[in-house]
Design an enzyme around this catalytic site. Structure first.
Site, PDB file in Angstrom:
ATOM      1  N   THR A 108      -8.367   1.741 -20.289  1.00  0.00           N
ATOM      2  CA  THR A 108      -8.132   0.596 -19.414  1.00  0.00           C
ATOM      3  C   THR A 108      -9.471  -0.094 -19.151  1.00  0.00           C
ATOM      4  O   THR A 108     -10.541   0.483 -19.383  1.00  0.00           O
ATOM      5  CB  THR A 108      -7.528   1.045 -18.082  1.00  0.00           C
ATOM      6  OG1 THR A 108      -8.481   1.875 -17.404  1.00  0.00           O
ATOM      7  CG2 THR A 108      -6.233   1.831 -18.301  1.00  0.00           C
ATOM      8  N   ASP A 123       0.863  -1.167   0.000  1.00  0.00           N
ATOM      9  CA  ASP A 123       0.000   0.000   0.000  1.00  0.00           C
ATOM     10  C   ASP A 123       0.907   1.227   0.000  1.00  0.00           C
ATOM     11  O   ASP A 123       1.575   1.517   0.995  1.00  0.00           O
ATOM     12  CB  ASP A 123      -0.896  -0.021   1.241  1.00  0.00           C
ATOM     13  CG  ASP A 123      -1.822   1.179   1.332  1.00  0.00           C
ATOM     14  OD1 ASP A 123      -1.691   2.110   0.507  1.00  0.00           O
ATOM     15  OD2 ASP A 123      -2.672   1.200   2.236  1.00  0.00           O
ATOM     16  N   TYR A 148      -8.305  15.061  -7.173  1.00  0.00           N
ATOM     17  CA  TYR A 148      -7.477  14.288  -8.107  1.00  0.00           C
ATOM     18  C   TYR A 148      -6.763  15.231  -9.077  1.00  0.00           C
ATOM     19  O   TYR A 148      -5.552  15.099  -9.312  1.00  0.00           O
ATOM     20  CB  TYR A 148      -8.347  13.291  -8.865  1.00  0.00           C
ATOM     21  CG  TYR A 148      -7.623  12.549  -9.963  1.00  0.00           C
ATOM     22  CD1 TYR A 148      -6.720  11.531  -9.667  1.00  0.00           C
ATOM     23  CD2 TYR A 148      -7.841  12.868 -11.303  1.00  0.00           C
ATOM     24  CE1 TYR A 148      -6.052  10.850 -10.673  1.00  0.00           C
ATOM     25  CE2 TYR A 148      -7.185  12.183 -12.318  1.00  0.00           C
ATOM     26  CZ  TYR A 148      -6.290  11.181 -11.996  1.00  0.00           C
ATOM     27  OH  TYR A 148      -5.628  10.514 -13.010  1.00  0.00           O
ATOM     28  N   VAL A 173      -7.347   7.025 -21.357  1.00  0.00           N
ATOM     29  CA  VAL A 173      -6.828   5.726 -21.765  1.00  0.00           C
ATOM     30  C   VAL A 173      -7.867   4.655 -21.483  1.00  0.00           C
ATOM     31  O   VAL A 173      -8.420   4.586 -20.376  1.00  0.00           O
ATOM     32  CB  VAL A 173      -5.508   5.408 -21.027  1.00  0.00           C
ATOM     33  CG1 VAL A 173      -4.948   4.073 -21.503  1.00  0.00           C
ATOM     34  CG2 VAL A 173      -4.504   6.531 -21.251  1.00  0.00           C
ATOM     35  N   ASN A 228       3.512   5.475 -11.363  1.00  0.00           N
ATOM     36  CA  ASN A 228       2.281   5.335 -12.137  1.00  0.00           C
ATOM     37  C   ASN A 228       1.023   5.268 -11.275  1.00  0.00           C
ATOM     38  O   ASN A 228      -0.041   5.720 -11.702  1.00  0.00           O
ATOM     39  CB  ASN A 228       2.384   4.062 -12.994  1.00  0.00           C
ATOM     40  CG  ASN A 228       1.035   3.572 -13.463  1.00  0.00           C
ATOM     41  OD1 ASN A 228       0.431   4.132 -14.374  1.00  0.00           O
ATOM     42  ND2 ASN A 228       0.544   2.499 -12.828  1.00  0.00           N
TER      43      ASN A 228
END
Length: 259
Positions: A201, A74, A166, A199, A101
């Site tokens: 994902t 974590d 964010y 992206v 990342n």
């Protein structure tokens, strides 16, 4: 045809959030280049499955390649993160490349954000980037240099709604990269940012992609088609390789022209 970087063969690479999504593509791309890869993630089952898949796909087919090392960690627990990095460096050797990342882009509205939530988002999306570099610094100096790749997001460039914390953390990555590039340049350590667009994902497809999203992609991207994890991984490889040895302090945007 995918690029091949001779300088990446045998390089020691550490990736956060390498078990799925963009991180998974990055881990696979480095393994295919012959790098020695370690990654951390909280997704234990997916990460272990990735190690097995890459061992079967690459390591068993070519003895010059090896499966990555995975450790559950974590990254909000900085002492645990740095201990894990130290253990992996002892096992594999000092790191040449750090790829920051890992992130979480959970949606939130302004009125719902508490101090605890704010601190939690910082702890996931911002704080670990600095401390991974701190943990790897002496090893990189012993190696004579290295490459740090920090992940931002096009979210704040595009003024996207419903995740202001964010977006704040991802905007701050640019400042961290630029200041670290100045501080670490004398040691031949390069620091750059990769800024992906939207992206595709599996998480993004499952949670957010609908007809309106498809239309937004067609309207906003200059290039047709979907932006995929491997497109971002290709930029990461370039920034890790010696081919980019005079690139530092920069933001490399991979968003099909969205911003």
């Amino acid at each position: 045809m995918k690029a091949s970087y001779a300088s990446l063969h045998g390089k020691r690479v550490f990736v956060t959030g390498g078990g799925s999504g963009i991180g998974e593509a990055i881990v696979e791309a480095f393994v295919a280049q012959g790098a020695i890869v370690a990654f951390v993630d909280i997704l234990e089952e997916a990460s272990e499955a990735l190690v097995v898949r890459l061992r079967e796909t690459y390591a068993q087919a070519d003895r010059r390649l090896r499966a990555p090392e995975f450790r559950h960690c974590d990254i909000t627990d900085i002492p645990a993160l740095q201990q894990t990095m130290a253990e992996l460096a002892t096992l594999l050797g000092d790191f040449d490349v750090i790829v920051n990342n890992a992130a979480n882009d959970a949606r939130h509205r302004i009125g719902e954000v508490t101090v605890d939530y704010w601190d939690e988002r910082i702890a996931i999306n911002q704080r670990p980037m600095f401390f991974t570099v701190q943990a790897a610094l002496e090893g990189m100096r012993r190696r004579g240099g290295g490459s740090v790749i920090n992940f931002s997001s096009m979210s704040f460039h595009a003024k996207n709604p419903n995740y202001p914390v964010y977006a704040t953390t991802k905007a701050s990555v640019i400042g961290l990269t630029r200041c670290l590039a100045r501080d670490l340049g004398p040691f031949n350590i390069r620091v750059n940012t990769v800024t992906p667009g939207w992206v595709m994902t599996q998480r993004q497809v499952d949670l957010w992609l609908d007809e309106a999203g498809e239309a937004e992609i067609r309207r906003s991207q200059c290039l047709p088609g979907k932006l995929m994890p491997e497109h971002v991984a290709a930029m990461v490889l370039f920034l890790a390789a010696d081919d980019s040895k005079m690139c530092t302090g920069q933001d490399f945007v991979v968003d099909a022209g969205w911003t």
